[in-house]
Design a protein around this motif. Structure first.
Motif, short mmCIF file in Angstrom:
data_model
loop_
_atom_site.label_atom_id
_atom_site.label_comp_id
_atom_site.label_asym_id
_atom_site.label_seq_id
_atom_site.Cartn_x
_atom_site.Cartn_y
_atom_site.Cartn_z
N SER A 132 0.84 -1.20 0.00
CA SER A 132 0.00 0.00 0.00
C SER A 132 0.88 1.25 0.00
N THR A 133 0.23 2.40 0.00
CA THR A 133 0.96 3.68 0.00
C THR A 133 1.37 4.12 1.40
N LYS A 152 -6.30 9.27 -3.58
CA LYS A 152 -7.28 8.34 -3.02
C LYS A 152 -7.18 6.97 -3.69
N SER A 153 -7.56 5.95 -2.94
CA SER A 153 -7.65 4.58 -3.46
C SER A 153 -8.58 3.79 -2.56
N VAL A 154 -8.86 2.56 -2.97
CA VAL A 154 -9.62 1.67 -2.10
C VAL A 154 -8.74 1.32 -0.91
N LYS A 155 -9.36 0.83 0.15
CA LYS A 155 -8.58 0.41 1.31
C LYS A 155 -7.77 -0.84 0.95
N PRO A 156 -6.52 -0.90 1.39
CA PRO A 156 -5.72 -2.09 1.10
C PRO A 156 -6.14 -3.27 1.97
N ILE A 157 -5.72 -4.44 1.56
CA ILE A 157 -5.87 -5.65 2.37
C ILE A 157 -4.81 -5.57 3.47
N ILE A 158 -5.20 -5.82 4.70
CA ILE A 158 -4.25 -5.75 5.82
C ILE A 158 -4.05 -7.17 6.36
N GLU A 159 -2.80 -7.60 6.41
CA GLU A 159 -2.48 -8.92 6.97
C GLU A 159 -1.16 -8.85 7.73
N TYR A 160 -1.04 -9.76 8.69
CA TYR A 160 0.20 -9.87 9.45
C TYR A 160 1.25 -10.51 8.57
N GLU A 161 2.44 -9.92 8.52
CA GLU A 161 3.53 -10.48 7.73
C GLU A 161 4.66 -10.88 8.66
N ASP A 162 4.96 -12.18 8.67
CA ASP A 162 5.98 -12.72 9.57
C ASP A 162 7.34 -12.07 9.39
N SER A 163 7.74 -11.82 8.14
CA SER A 163 9.09 -11.30 7.90
C SER A 163 9.31 -9.93 8.54
N TYR A 164 8.26 -9.13 8.67
CA TYR A 164 8.38 -7.81 9.30
C TYR A 164 7.76 -7.79 10.70
N GLN A 165 7.09 -8.85 11.09
CA GLN A 165 6.43 -8.99 12.39
C GLN A 165 5.48 -7.82 12.66
N TYR A 225 6.07 3.11 6.40
CA TYR A 225 6.40 2.50 7.67
C TYR A 225 7.77 2.99 8.12
N SER A 226 8.01 2.99 9.43
CA SER A 226 9.31 3.42 9.93
C SER A 226 10.40 2.44 9.52
N PHE A 227 10.05 1.19 9.35
CA PHE A 227 10.96 0.19 8.79
C PHE A 227 10.09 -0.84 8.09
N GLY A 228 10.69 -1.56 7.20
CA GLY A 228 9.93 -2.60 6.51
C GLY A 228 9.92 -2.42 5.02
N PRO A 229 8.81 -2.79 4.40
CA PRO A 229 8.76 -2.83 2.94
C PRO A 229 8.72 -1.43 2.31
N ILE A 230 9.02 -1.40 1.03
CA ILE A 230 8.95 -0.15 0.27
C ILE A 230 7.50 0.03 -0.17
N PRO A 231 6.88 1.12 0.25
CA PRO A 231 5.48 1.33 -0.12
C PRO A 231 5.34 1.76 -1.59
N THR A 232 4.14 1.66 -2.10
CA THR A 232 3.84 2.20 -3.42
C THR A 232 3.80 3.72 -3.27
N THR A 233 4.47 4.41 -4.17
CA THR A 233 4.48 5.87 -4.14
C THR A 233 4.00 6.41 -5.47
N ILE A 234 3.23 7.47 -5.43
CA ILE A 234 2.76 8.14 -6.63
C ILE A 234 3.07 9.62 -6.45
N GLN A 235 3.95 10.11 -7.32
CA GLN A 235 4.43 11.48 -7.21
C GLN A 235 4.15 12.20 -8.53
N PHE A 236 3.47 13.33 -8.44
CA PHE A 236 3.24 14.17 -9.62
C PHE A 236 4.47 15.06 -9.77
N LEU A 237 5.14 14.94 -10.89
CA LEU A 237 6.37 15.70 -11.10
C LEU A 237 6.06 17.17 -11.35
N PRO A 238 6.92 18.06 -10.87
CA PRO A 238 6.65 19.49 -11.00
C PRO A 238 6.45 19.91 -12.46
#
Length: 153
Positions: free
Chosen positions: A56-57, A84-97, A60-73
């Motif tokens: 998702s966008t 805006k977007s739909v709500k992401p699916i939220i699940e526990y991920e063992d690798s990031y705890q 996090y302070s640590f962990g995966p790289i989020p999706t980013t959408i940047q409008f260039l100047p």
């Protein structure tokens, strides 16, 4: 024996070369529609292959790289409100705890934009990381031009 080794080496090179032509697990489309006289809504759609996901966008302070959408100047446009977007699916991920958000299938992000009469082209830079249950690909960036309907003026 030597001929067999050369044949196998050539076969492996051919397989590796063919692997570069495999369709990517994520691809993006951009479009826009007029909302009001000087406002458009930009739609950025991620098409995510079956079995794959992108984070998702949310940052996090640590962990995966989020999706980013940047409008260039560019001149002549102003963002109105948040992306805006739909709500992401939220699940526990063992690798990031921790609980993490991600998208699967097709997801569309929208952004309202106010344009002036001298507005230049709008470009959007998208950063994402695709993964499935077995592999996490390196982060990718793609820059796309938004068709706004003003190109023919």
């Amino acid at each position: 024996m030597f001929k067999k080794a050369i044949f196998l080496a050539l076969l492996l090179c051919a397989v590796k070369a063919d692997a570069g032509r495999i369709n990517p697990p994520v691809w993006f489309e951009v479009g826009s529609r007029k909302i009001e006289r000087n406002e458009i809504q930009v739609m950025i759609t991620a098409h995510i292959a079956s079995g794959w996901r992108i984070y998702s966008t949310e940052k996090y302070s640590f962990g995966p790289i989020p999706t980013t959408i940047q409008f260039l100047p560019a001149t002549g446009y102003q963002l109105i409100g948040p992306l805006k977007s739909v709500k992401p699916i939220i699940e526990y991920e063992d690798s990031y705890q921790k609980n993490l958000g991600y998208f699967t299938g097709t997801v569309t992000f929208t952004q309202r934009i106010r344009r002036s009469s001298n507005a230049g082209p709008i470009k959007v830079k998208i950063g994402y990381m695709a993964l499935n249950d077995h592999i996490c690909l390196s982060p990718e960036n793609v820059t796309l031009s938004v068709p706004t309907g003003s190109e023919n003026r």
